[in-house]
Design a protein around this motif. Structure first.
Motif, PDB file in Angstrom:
ATOM      1  N   GLY A   1      25.746 -12.437 -13.710  1.00  0.00           N
ATOM      2  CA  GLY A   1      24.456 -12.382 -12.873  1.00  0.00           C
ATOM      3  C   GLY A   1      25.287 -12.866 -11.348  1.00  0.00           C
ATOM      4  N   PHE A   2      24.374 -12.390 -10.385  1.00  0.00           N
ATOM      5  CA  PHE A   2      24.831 -12.645  -8.952  1.00  0.00           C
ATOM      6  C   PHE A   2      23.807 -13.912  -8.558  1.00  0.00           C
ATOM      7  CE2 PHE A   2      27.552  -9.359  -9.660  1.00  0.00           C
ATOM      8  CZ  PHE A   2      28.264  -9.193  -8.359  1.00  0.00           C
ATOM      9  N   ALA A   3      24.200 -14.798  -7.585  1.00  0.00           N
ATOM     10  CA  ALA A   3      23.262 -15.672  -7.115  1.00  0.00           C
ATOM     11  C   ALA A   3      23.852 -15.472  -5.252  1.00  0.00           C
ATOM     12  CB  ALA A   3      23.688 -17.006  -7.400  1.00  0.00           C
ATOM     13  N   ALA A   4      22.586 -15.088  -4.720  1.00  0.00           N
ATOM     14  CA  ALA A   4      22.708 -15.001  -3.318  1.00  0.00           C
ATOM     15  C   ALA A   4      21.904 -16.092  -2.666  1.00  0.00           C
ATOM     16  CB  ALA A   4      22.244 -13.703  -2.568  1.00  0.00           C
ATOM     17  N   GLU A   5      22.887 -17.054  -2.118  1.00  0.00           N
ATOM     18  CA  GLU A   5      22.159 -18.332  -1.611  1.00  0.00           C
ATOM     19  C   GLU A   5      22.228 -18.453  -0.086  1.00  0.00           C
ATOM     20  OE1 GLU A   5      20.345 -19.946  -3.592  1.00  0.00           O
ATOM     21  OE2 GLU A   5      20.974 -19.317  -5.539  1.00  0.00           O
ATOM     22  N   THR A   6      21.625 -19.353   0.634  1.00  0.00           N
ATOM     23  CA  THR A   6      21.778 -19.796   2.080  1.00  0.00           C
ATOM     24  C   THR A   6      22.130 -21.084   2.254  1.00  0.00           C
ATOM     25  OG1 THR A   6      19.273 -20.174   2.268  1.00  0.00           O
ATOM     26  CG2 THR A   6      19.980 -17.939   2.350  1.00  0.00           C
ATOM     27  N   ASN A   7      22.079 -21.869   1.019  1.00  0.00           N
ATOM     28  CA  ASN A   7      22.463 -23.316   1.153  1.00  0.00           C
ATOM     29  C   ASN A   7      22.915 -23.863  -0.257  1.00  0.00           C
ATOM     30  OD1 ASN A   7      19.279 -22.992   1.004  1.00  0.00           O
ATOM     31  ND2 ASN A   7      20.024 -25.517   0.325  1.00  0.00           N
ATOM     32  N   ASP A   8      23.585 -24.897  -0.054  1.00  0.00           N
ATOM     33  CA  ASP A   8      24.031 -25.395  -1.430  1.00  0.00           C
ATOM     34  C   ASP A   8      24.263 -24.487  -2.396  1.00  0.00           C
ATOM     35  OD1 ASP A   8      23.501 -27.951  -0.292  1.00  0.00           O
ATOM     36  OD2 ASP A   8      21.509 -27.863  -1.084  1.00  0.00           O
TER      37      ASP A   8
ATOM     38  N   PHE B   1      24.735  -7.648 -13.237  1.00  0.00           N
ATOM     39  CA  PHE B   1      23.333  -7.614 -12.726  1.00  0.00           C
ATOM     40  C   PHE B   1      23.564  -8.379 -11.060  1.00  0.00           C
ATOM     41  CE2 PHE B   1      22.628  -8.050 -16.993  1.00  0.00           C
ATOM     42  CZ  PHE B   1      21.592  -6.969 -17.285  1.00  0.00           C
ATOM     43  N   ALA B   2      23.922  -6.968 -10.254  1.00  0.00           N
ATOM     44  CA  ALA B   2      24.203  -7.478  -8.890  1.00  0.00           C
ATOM     45  C   ALA B   2      22.988  -6.840  -7.930  1.00  0.00           C
ATOM     46  CB  ALA B   2      25.238  -6.467  -8.419  1.00  0.00           C
ATOM     47  N   ALA B   3      21.901  -6.456  -8.515  1.00  0.00           N
ATOM     48  CA  ALA B   3      20.613  -6.044  -7.587  1.00  0.00           C
ATOM     49  C   ALA B   3      20.071  -7.167  -7.160  1.00  0.00           C
ATOM     50  CB  ALA B   3      19.536  -5.266  -8.433  1.00  0.00           C
ATOM     51  N   ALA B   4      19.644  -7.301  -5.788  1.00  0.00           N
ATOM     52  CA  ALA B   4      18.705  -8.384  -5.321  1.00  0.00           C
ATOM     53  C   ALA B   4      17.218  -7.879  -5.523  1.00  0.00           C
ATOM     54  CB  ALA B   4      18.964  -8.052  -3.513  1.00  0.00           C
ATOM     55  N   VAL B   5      16.769  -8.171  -6.793  1.00  0.00           N
ATOM     56  CA  VAL B   5      15.583  -8.003  -7.229  1.00  0.00           C
ATOM     57  C   VAL B   5      14.579  -8.811  -6.373  1.00  0.00           C
ATOM     58  CG1 VAL B   5      14.055  -7.798  -9.153  1.00  0.00           C
ATOM     59  CG2 VAL B   5      16.453  -7.516  -9.522  1.00  0.00           C
ATOM     60  N   ALA B   6      13.492  -8.279  -5.781  1.00  0.00           N
ATOM     61  CA  ALA B   6      12.401  -8.934  -5.343  1.00  0.00           C
ATOM     62  C   ALA B   6      11.538 -10.207  -6.457  1.00  0.00           C
ATOM     63  CB  ALA B   6      11.099  -8.172  -4.967  1.00  0.00           C
ATOM     64  N   ASP B   7      11.579 -11.372  -5.982  1.00  0.00           N
ATOM     65  CA  ASP B   7      10.770 -12.200  -6.928  1.00  0.00           C
ATOM     66  C   ASP B   7       9.401 -11.920  -7.144  1.00  0.00           C
ATOM     67  OD1 ASP B   7      13.263 -13.681  -7.170  1.00  0.00           O
ATOM     68  OD2 ASP B   7      12.904 -14.608  -5.342  1.00  0.00           O
ATOM     69  N   TRP B   8       8.631 -11.468  -6.245  1.00  0.00           N
ATOM     70  CA  TRP B   8       7.104 -11.203  -6.360  1.00  0.00           C
ATOM     71  C   TRP B   8       6.914  -9.912  -5.922  1.00  0.00           C
ATOM     72  CZ3 TRP B   8       9.414 -14.952  -2.717  1.00  0.00           C
ATOM     73  CH2 TRP B   8       9.477 -16.022  -3.349  1.00  0.00           C
TER      74      TRP B   8
ATOM     75  N   ASP C   1       0.979  -1.033   0.257  1.00  0.00           N
ATOM     76  CA  ASP C   1       0.101  -0.081   0.068  1.00  0.00           C
ATOM     77  C   ASP C   1       0.882   1.245   0.141  1.00  0.00           C
ATOM     78  OD1 ASP C   1       0.841   0.461   2.584  1.00  0.00           O
ATOM     79  OD2 ASP C   1      -0.933  -0.173   3.661  1.00  0.00           O
ATOM     80  N   PRO C   2       0.564   2.489   0.220  1.00  0.00           N
ATOM     81  CA  PRO C   2       1.325   3.562   0.024  1.00  0.00           C
ATOM     82  C   PRO C   2       2.538   3.655   1.081  1.00  0.00           C
ATOM     83  CG  PRO C   2      -1.234   4.132  -0.342  1.00  0.00           C
ATOM     84  CD  PRO C   2      -1.057   2.677   0.090  1.00  0.00           C
ATOM     85  N   VAL C   3       2.151   2.972   2.312  1.00  0.00           N
ATOM     86  CA  VAL C   3       3.266   3.007   3.237  1.00  0.00           C
ATOM     87  C   VAL C   3       4.144   1.736   3.660  1.00  0.00           C
ATOM     88  CG1 VAL C   3       2.120   4.976   4.326  1.00  0.00           C
ATOM     89  CG2 VAL C   3       1.542   2.663   5.006  1.00  0.00           C
ATOM     90  N   ARG C   4       3.783   0.447   2.928  1.00  0.00           N
ATOM     91  CA  ARG C   4       4.270  -0.538   3.204  1.00  0.00           C
ATOM     92  C   ARG C   4       4.596  -1.207   2.041  1.00  0.00           C
ATOM     93  NH1 ARG C   4      -0.662  -0.906   6.167  1.00  0.00           N
ATOM     94  NH2 ARG C   4      -0.706  -0.978   8.319  1.00  0.00           N
ATOM     95  N   TYR C   5       5.747  -2.028   2.153  1.00  0.00           N
ATOM     96  CA  TYR C   5       6.378  -2.650   0.774  1.00  0.00           C
ATOM     97  C   TYR C   5       7.064  -3.940   1.367  1.00  0.00           C
ATOM     98  CZ  TYR C   5      10.618  -0.154   2.396  1.00  0.00           C
ATOM     99  OH  TYR C   5      11.618   0.395   3.377  1.00  0.00           O
ATOM    100  N   ILE C   6       7.411  -4.784   0.046  1.00  0.00           N
ATOM    101  CA  ILE C   6       8.014  -5.889   0.463  1.00  0.00           C
ATOM    102  C   ILE C   6       9.699  -5.768  -0.065  1.00  0.00           C
ATOM    103  CG2 ILE C   6       8.609  -8.449  -0.315  1.00  0.00           C
ATOM    104  CD1 ILE C   6       5.354  -8.385  -0.796  1.00  0.00           C
ATOM    105  N   ALA C   7      10.555  -6.075   0.589  1.00  0.00           N
ATOM    106  CA  ALA C   7      11.807  -5.800   0.252  1.00  0.00           C
ATOM    107  C   ALA C   7      12.793  -7.005   0.967  1.00  0.00           C
ATOM    108  CB  ALA C   7      12.448  -4.256   0.613  1.00  0.00           C
ATOM    109  N   ASN C   8      14.226  -6.601   0.718  1.00  0.00           N
ATOM    110  CA  ASN C   8      15.198  -7.550   1.371  1.00  0.00           C
ATOM    111  C   ASN C   8      16.234  -6.747   1.877  1.00  0.00           C
ATOM    112  OD1 ASN C   8      17.244  -6.906  -0.729  1.00  0.00           O
ATOM    113  ND2 ASN C   8      15.940  -8.034  -1.902  1.00  0.00           N
ATOM    114  N   ARG C   9      17.387  -7.481   2.602  1.00  0.00           N
ATOM    115  CA  ARG C   9      18.408  -6.717   3.484  1.00  0.00           C
ATOM    116  C   ARG C   9      19.355  -6.094   2.556  1.00  0.00           C
ATOM    117  NH1 ARG C   9      16.751 -10.696   6.976  1.00  0.00           N
ATOM    118  NH2 ARG C   9      15.718  -9.944   9.030  1.00  0.00           N
ATOM    119  N   SER C  10      19.501  -6.140   1.331  1.00  0.00           N
ATOM    120  CA  SER C  10      20.661  -5.836   0.532  1.00  0.00           C
ATOM    121  C   SER C  10      20.593  -4.212   0.686  1.00  0.00           C
ATOM    122  CB  SER C  10      20.296  -5.882  -1.053  1.00  0.00           C
ATOM    123  OG  SER C  10      21.088  -5.346  -1.889  1.00  0.00           O
TER     124      SER C  10
END
Length: 397
Positions: free
Chosen positions: A322-329, A270-277, A201-210
């Motif tokens: 490209g960049f791949a930020a992973e948490t396992n494997d 392409f180093a940006a951490a783009v939101a998937d959704w 909405d106008p004040v909330r958003y989905i993001a990540n810690r990049s």
């Protein structure tokens, strides 16, 4: 790359002076001739003998040395080089330059020269942020003085923040760019960086810690090698680099549009951490609590920027990274991502919480290419950027 170029290197008095020894080695590897000037304060950190051994010539130290004046007076010394480099450039040296003081050999050379000057500032974070230093920096920039750094990081005094001298390879790249000898001169490179913010909405958003720190460092390193950089950035925590074309975006869709509009380019990073959704039908009014319970949010996939650019039939960049930020494997996921997206290289890293990499100051990456995987040691993000920029320059040569 610097064959035949003459660099007059002024070494100021700061703990970062130890890096000047590596800088000399890097310059001479590239064919440059280095004439050293060591300030009295600089002698507290490196010795004239070590500087002379690395440069292969005598070290100039005193303004009123009769032998030096007979051999090469300070006026001639200030004008015989292709570029004057001050590394480290202390707050004191910058203040002298800004106000035209000339009470020692270094400051006199800087005042008497008609040769371009490049500074690599290095000082405590509070000294760098002090209004006097910022005024002096603005004055020097207005006078046409170029600068590389300072970088943010841990200080010898135990504090953290901007003030660390740029790494030797970053300074070398800036020297090459300043002398028009950068290996990426004439190349146009697209860099995406930072997170994207997908509105709910106008004040909330989905993001990540990049934080955007790695992408920013890469853009800066590429520009230092002479590239024309188009920097498409989401809402990052760090300030954007200087000397590049900056396109600020918020969402993945906006980043996709900006990336496609930047084509054609010689390379895309392409180093940006783009939101998937993103949220379908994001409201134009703030969502309110309701007795009916939690609001229902519907999601849709964002455009796949890396895959779209990698698989273009027209204006596909010759090199797509490209960049791949992973948490396992990490290695398995990143290798599969390279094949799935169709990019040339993948820079993979482990961003699980225990690493401190996402939003942190360091990175530990593995470069995956058609030839295989190359693991790099953990290092500062500026050092990662400089190493990647060198690899890109070699690939595009």
């Amino acid at each position: 790359m610097l064959s035949g170029k003459h660099i007059l290197l002024i070494i100021g008095g700061g703990i970062a002076a130890y890096k000047s020894l590596d800088l000399i080695r890097r310059l001479r590897e590239r064919g440059a001739r280095v004439t050293p000037v060591l300030t009295r304060a600089g002698e507290e950190f490196v010795t004239p003998l070590s500087v002379s051994a690395l440069t292969g010539v005598k070290v100039f130290r005193d303004l009123f040395d009769l032998g030096d004046e007979a051999e090469m007076g300070h006026i001639q010394l200030s004008r015989a080089a292709d570029l004057l480099v001050v590394a480290p450039a202390t707050a004191d040296l910058m203040a002298k330059m800004a106000h035209g003081a000339a009470n020692d050999l270094a400051s006199t050379l800087l005042l008497a020269t008609d040769t371009p000057v490049l500074l690599a500032p290095a000082m405590n974070v509070r000294m760098w942020q002090h209004p006097a230093t910022q005024r002096n920096m603005a004055t020097l920039r207005g006078d046409g003085i170029a600068m590389v750094g300072p970088n943010a990081g841990d200080m010898a005094c135990g504090e953290f923040g901007p003030g660390r001298m740029a790494e030797p390879l970053e300074i070398v790249a800036a020297i090459e760019a300043r002398l028009g000898a950068g290996p990426l001169k004439g190349k146009r490179i697209l860099v995406t960086s930072g997170p994207t913010h997908e509105p709910i909405d106008p004040v909330r958003y989905i993001a990540n810690r990049s934080s955007g720190a790695q992408g920013t460092a890469i853009a800066r390193a590429l520009a230092a090698l002479g590239a024309e950089v188009v920097f498409v950035t989401g809402p990052a925590d760090v300030p954007p680099p200087e000397g590049v074309q900056i396109i600020a975006v918020q969402t993945a869709q906006e980043m996709m549009q900006a990336a496609e509009a930047a084509l054609p380019v010689d390379a895309g990073v392409f180093a940006a951490a783009v939101a998937d959704w993103h949220v379908v039908g994001a409201g134009d009014r703030k969502l309110k609590k309701s007795k009916d319970g939690l609001p229902a949010l519907s999601f849709a996939e964002n455009p796949d920027i890396l895959k779209t650019i990698s698989q273009r039939t027209e204006h596909r960049p010759p090199l797509v990274v490209g960049f791949a930020a992973e948490t396992n494997d990490v290695l398995a996921h990143a290798t599969a991502k390279r094949a799935r997206k169709g990019c040339d290289w993948i820079v993979a890293n482990d961003v699980s919480p225990g690493t401190g990499i996402m939003g942190g100051r360091e990175n530990a990456v593995t470069l995956i290419t058609e030839a295989g995987a190359e693991e790099w040691p953990r290092m500062g993000k500026d050092a990662v950027a400089a190493r990647l920029a060198d690899r890109i320059a070699a690939e595009l040569a």
